[in-house]
Write a protein that holds these residues in place. Structure first.
Motif, short mmCIF file in Angstrom:
data_model
loop_
_atom_site.label_atom_id
_atom_site.label_comp_id
_atom_site.label_asym_id
_atom_site.label_seq_id
_atom_site.Cartn_x
_atom_site.Cartn_y
_atom_site.Cartn_z
N SER A 85 0.85 -1.19 0.00
CA SER A 85 0.00 0.00 0.00
C SER A 85 0.89 1.24 0.00
O SER A 85 1.90 1.30 0.69
CB SER A 85 -0.92 0.00 1.22
N ASN A 86 0.50 2.20 -0.81
CA ASN A 86 1.29 3.41 -0.96
C ASN A 86 0.33 4.58 -1.04
O ASN A 86 -0.61 4.58 -1.83
CB ASN A 86 2.16 3.30 -2.21
N THR A 87 0.58 5.62 -0.29
CA THR A 87 -0.30 6.79 -0.31
C THR A 87 0.01 7.72 -1.48
O THR A 87 -0.71 8.68 -1.71
CB THR A 87 -0.15 7.58 1.00
N ASN A 88 1.04 7.44 -2.22
CA ASN A 88 1.46 8.31 -3.31
C ASN A 88 1.01 7.75 -4.67
O ASN A 88 1.69 7.89 -5.66
CB ASN A 88 2.98 8.45 -3.29
N LEU A 89 -0.15 7.12 -4.72
CA LEU A 89 -0.66 6.57 -5.96
C LEU A 89 -1.77 7.46 -6.50
O LEU A 89 -2.59 7.98 -5.76
CB LEU A 89 -1.22 5.16 -5.74
N ARG A 90 -1.79 7.61 -7.82
CA ARG A 90 -2.86 8.39 -8.45
C ARG A 90 -4.05 7.49 -8.69
O ARG A 90 -3.91 6.35 -9.07
CB ARG A 90 -2.37 8.92 -9.79
N GLY A 91 -5.20 8.03 -8.52
CA GLY A 91 -6.41 7.27 -8.74
C GLY A 91 -6.98 7.52 -10.13
O GLY A 91 -6.38 8.19 -10.98
N ALA A 92 -8.19 7.00 -10.37
CA ALA A 92 -8.84 7.14 -11.66
C ALA A 92 -9.23 8.59 -11.94
O ALA A 92 -9.29 9.02 -13.10
CB ALA A 92 -10.08 6.25 -11.71
N ARG A 93 -9.45 9.39 -10.90
CA ARG A 93 -9.82 10.80 -11.10
C ARG A 93 -8.72 11.58 -11.79
O ARG A 93 -8.99 12.54 -12.50
CB ARG A 93 -10.12 11.45 -9.75
N THR A 94 -7.49 11.20 -11.60
CA THR A 94 -6.36 11.91 -12.22
C THR A 94 -6.44 11.84 -13.74
O THR A 94 -6.10 12.80 -14.43
CB THR A 94 -5.03 11.30 -11.75
N TYR A 95 -6.91 10.74 -14.26
CA TYR A 95 -6.92 10.53 -15.72
C TYR A 95 -8.28 10.78 -16.33
O TYR A 95 -8.47 10.60 -17.53
CB TYR A 95 -6.43 9.12 -16.02
N ALA A 96 -9.25 11.20 -15.57
CA ALA A 96 -10.58 11.49 -16.10
C ALA A 96 -10.56 12.79 -16.90
O ALA A 96 -9.90 13.75 -16.52
CB ALA A 96 -11.60 11.59 -14.96
N GLY A 97 -11.22 12.83 -17.99
CA GLY A 97 -11.31 14.05 -18.78
C GLY A 97 -10.24 14.17 -19.86
O GLY A 97 -10.18 15.17 -20.56
N GLY A 98 -9.38 13.23 -20.00
CA GLY A 98 -8.43 13.24 -21.11
C GLY A 98 -7.14 13.99 -20.82
O GLY A 98 -6.29 14.09 -21.70
#
Length: 102
Positions: A85-98
């Motif tokens: 587990s790592n707190t420095n991971l980007r989620g799906a929201r980061t890549y939403a919208g192109g």
């Protein structure tokens, strides 16, 4: 023989077979010492299982015992993948919208 007995009866039987395999037991000492050295790196249950298989197959040599021992050790301890587990991971929201230039 007493060193092999400390591991288990099958290992003692394997060493006895190796010692009896030559006319002069002195010729088998290196093989026996190699097997006992290998046995110190593995749990006694795994060594006993490998000794039993080597005796059953009639392959009482250092070379084949080491191969059987490695195979038994791999089967005895399956590796489990760990999820870190790592707190420095980007989620799906980061890549939403192109993204920035989309």
């Amino acid at each position: 023989m007493s060193w092999a007995e400390k591991i288990g009866p099958k290992t003692r039987h394997l060493i006895a077979n190796i010692l009896d395999s030559r006319e002069y037991p002195v010729q088998t000492y290196r093989s026996c010492m190699g097997i006992l050295r290998l046995a110190s790196d593995y749990p006694s249950e795994v060594v006993e299982a490998a000794s039993k298989e080597a005796i059953d197959k009639g392959t009482c040599t250092y070379k084949y015992f080491s191969i059987i021992l490695r195979q038994k050790a791999l089967k005895a301890s399956p590796e489990v993948e760990k999820i870190v587990s790592n707190t420095n991971l980007r989620g799906a929201r980061t890549y939403a919208g192109g993204g920035k230039n989309a």
